[in-house]
Design a protein around this motif. Sequence first.
Motif: not given
Length: 111
Positions: A41-66
């Motif tokens: 999932d690292s590529g998806e989380l990395l891409a979502e972190s660039c745009s502050l989007g939501t990855a697939h559930p559960p989405g890891y919101p804190l990880f995305t923000l950090l």
Amino acid sequence: EKKRIEAEERADDAWEVEWYVFVSVFALYALTTAPSVAGGDSGELLAESCSLGTAHPPGYPLFTLLYHIPLTYMPAYLSPAMWANLFTAMLGAGASSVVCAITREALRCDG
């Protein structure tokens, strides 16, 4: 009075251990980190972190923000994946230091 002074000196010296743990663990992680997207999932989380989007559930919101922090504010001489991996290494080293401090305090208090 003497006991209090000795306790303060021990407390001041104790943080050196946590600093040593942080530097050692970060150096080990940094030397062995993947220079690009590692897989899973690292590529998806990395891409979502660039745009502050939501990855697939559960989405890891804190990880995305950090992850957004190194991707936004770091210079571009390393790839975004490398910055994110180094940031993860820093978080892991910080967690190791916290575990070291908690263990030291638990052993000091006989608990």
